[in-house]
Design an enzyme around this catalytic site. Structure first.
Site, PDB file in Angstrom:
ATOM      1  N   ASP A  67       0.946  -1.275   0.174  1.00  0.00           N
ATOM      2  CA  ASP A  67       0.004  -0.042  -0.043  1.00  0.00           C
ATOM      3  C   ASP A  67       0.802   1.192  -0.064  1.00  0.00           C
ATOM      4  O   ASP A  67       2.216   1.190   0.110  1.00  0.00           O
ATOM      5  CB  ASP A  67      -0.902  -0.073   1.213  1.00  0.00           C
ATOM      6  CG  ASP A  67      -0.505  -0.556   2.547  1.00  0.00           C
ATOM      7  OD1 ASP A  67       0.780  -0.399   2.795  1.00  0.00           O
ATOM      8  OD2 ASP A  67      -1.008  -0.838   3.620  1.00  0.00           O
ATOM      9  N   ASN A 136      -6.981  -2.942  14.262  1.00  0.00           N
ATOM     10  CA  ASN A 136      -8.275  -3.140  14.238  1.00  0.00           C
ATOM     11  C   ASN A 136      -8.397  -4.242  13.241  1.00  0.00           C
ATOM     12  O   ASN A 136      -9.399  -4.312  12.509  1.00  0.00           O
ATOM     13  CB  ASN A 136      -9.102  -1.987  13.338  1.00  0.00           C
ATOM     14  CG  ASN A 136      -8.323  -1.410  12.234  1.00  0.00           C
ATOM     15  OD1 ASN A 136      -7.632  -2.084  11.748  1.00  0.00           O
ATOM     16  ND2 ASN A 136      -9.006  -0.196  11.691  1.00  0.00           N
ATOM     17  N   HIS A 138      -6.904  -4.680  10.131  1.00  0.00           N
ATOM     18  CA  HIS A 138      -6.694  -4.272   8.910  1.00  0.00           C
ATOM     19  C   HIS A 138      -5.603  -5.209   8.082  1.00  0.00           C
ATOM     20  O   HIS A 138      -4.774  -5.374   8.857  1.00  0.00           O
ATOM     21  CB  HIS A 138      -6.799  -3.121   8.566  1.00  0.00           C
ATOM     22  CG  HIS A 138      -5.568  -1.890   8.852  1.00  0.00           C
ATOM     23  ND1 HIS A 138      -5.649  -0.945   9.390  1.00  0.00           N
ATOM     24  CD2 HIS A 138      -4.211  -2.404   8.684  1.00  0.00           C
ATOM     25  CE1 HIS A 138      -4.660  -0.368   9.545  1.00  0.00           C
ATOM     26  NE2 HIS A 138      -3.679  -1.190   9.249  1.00  0.00           N
ATOM     27  N   GLU A 143      -9.550  -1.699   5.504  1.00  0.00           N
ATOM     28  CA  GLU A 143     -10.276  -1.428   7.009  1.00  0.00           C
ATOM     29  C   GLU A 143     -11.350  -2.467   7.160  1.00  0.00           C
ATOM     30  O   GLU A 143     -11.792  -2.700   6.224  1.00  0.00           O
ATOM     31  CB  GLU A 143     -10.666   0.088   6.880  1.00  0.00           C
ATOM     32  CG  GLU A 143      -9.380   1.033   6.536  1.00  0.00           C
ATOM     33  CD  GLU A 143      -8.487   1.137   8.104  1.00  0.00           C
ATOM     34  OE1 GLU A 143      -8.313   0.312   8.626  1.00  0.00           O
ATOM     35  OE2 GLU A 143      -7.735   2.091   8.248  1.00  0.00           O
TER      36      GLU A 143
END
Ligand code: GLP
Length: 251
Positions: A67, A136, A138, A143
């Site tokens: 990313d 979280n 991800h 997400e």
């Protein structure tokens, strides 16, 4: 899915470095998918050290970054392009033309995402995808809520991810709110996946990903869809995993 739990971050990093090294030895022109963040730093340090000691040759390998932030150029010290250059590429013998990172300064992010997908496909897909895990759960910047068949695309970052990553931005500098990330579907097409998660702050993301239901709400739960995934944890990250009955402890 293979789960390996090691006592320390160092030992866990050594296992992942070994898997990457073996991949380039077995297939020198392989395509590696590579992550950023604090987690991979120990792995990259080991690869650099191994390289200095004559182990590992990357001059035919391709690297595809997972990313990149949108809205900052690759020269920005907070960009993932900068991170990869500083923490890995400039220390080993990757060819510049074989290093692929989404262009965070592209005017048309969707076109850039499509170009990146095409580039991965043109290389015949990713042989070994190395991943970290967000707090979280991800993966990349997919997400919670990201469908498991998503492709490389422009995404909005959640407030919790922005908060977790704020430490990488100089005070007063503008923190990107969007990124380009490989999709979960793109990641799952890799021939092999290795995930490294360390530290107590990852314990609930690890448990939700590995011991909870498979759901879009937990991107890491998509990993169970893949036939050849290795999860490497330190004891802290494995803390909440007691609920997995068949946990194989290789310490
Ligand atoms: C970032 C990256 C992810 C990475 C995650 C965890 O958001 N986009 O690819 O896995 O953070 O980062 P860290 O290793 O710093 O906890």
């Amino acid at each position: 899915m293979e789960i390996i739990v090691k006592d320390t971050v160092d030992e866990a990093s050594a296992i992942v470095a070994e898997i990457l090294l073996r991949q380039v030895e077995e297939k020198p022109d392989c395509a590696l998918g590579l992550p950023t963040g604090a987690t991979p730093l120990g792995v990259y340090a080991r690869l650099i050290e191994d390289f200095r000691n004559g182990c590992g040759c990357y001059n035919r390998a391709h690297a595809f970054n997972l990313d990149e932030y949108l809205g900052i150029p690759g020269t920005d010290t907070a960009s993932y392009a900068f991170y990869m250059r500083e923490n890995l590429f400039r220390h080993i013998d990757f060819m510049q033309r074989n290093i692929h990172i989404p262009d965070g300064s592209a005017a048309d992010a969707s076109a850039e995402a499509t170009r990146y997908e095409t580039q991965i496909a043109a290389r015949g897909g990713i042989d070994l995808m190395f991943l970290g895990l967000g707090r979280n759960a991800h993966i990349g910047f997919n997400e919670p809520g990201s469908p498991h068949d998503t492709r490389t695309r422009r995404v909005a970052l959640t407030a919790s991810t922005m908060e977790a990553n704020a430490r990488y931005f100089a005070p007063g500098s503008r923190q990107p709110t969007h990124a380009i990330t490989m999709g979960i579907g793109t990641i799952l097409e890799s021939r092999r996946i290795v995930v490294l998660a360390t530290g107590i702050e990852k314990a609930s993301a690890v448990a939700a990903s590995l011991a909870g239901p498979m759901t879009d709400a937990v991107p890491g739960s998509a990993l169970a869809r893949h036939a050849h995934t290795t999860i490497v944890l330190d004891r802290d990250a494995a803390h909440e995993l007691d609920r997995i009955l068949a946990l194989e402890i290789d310490a």
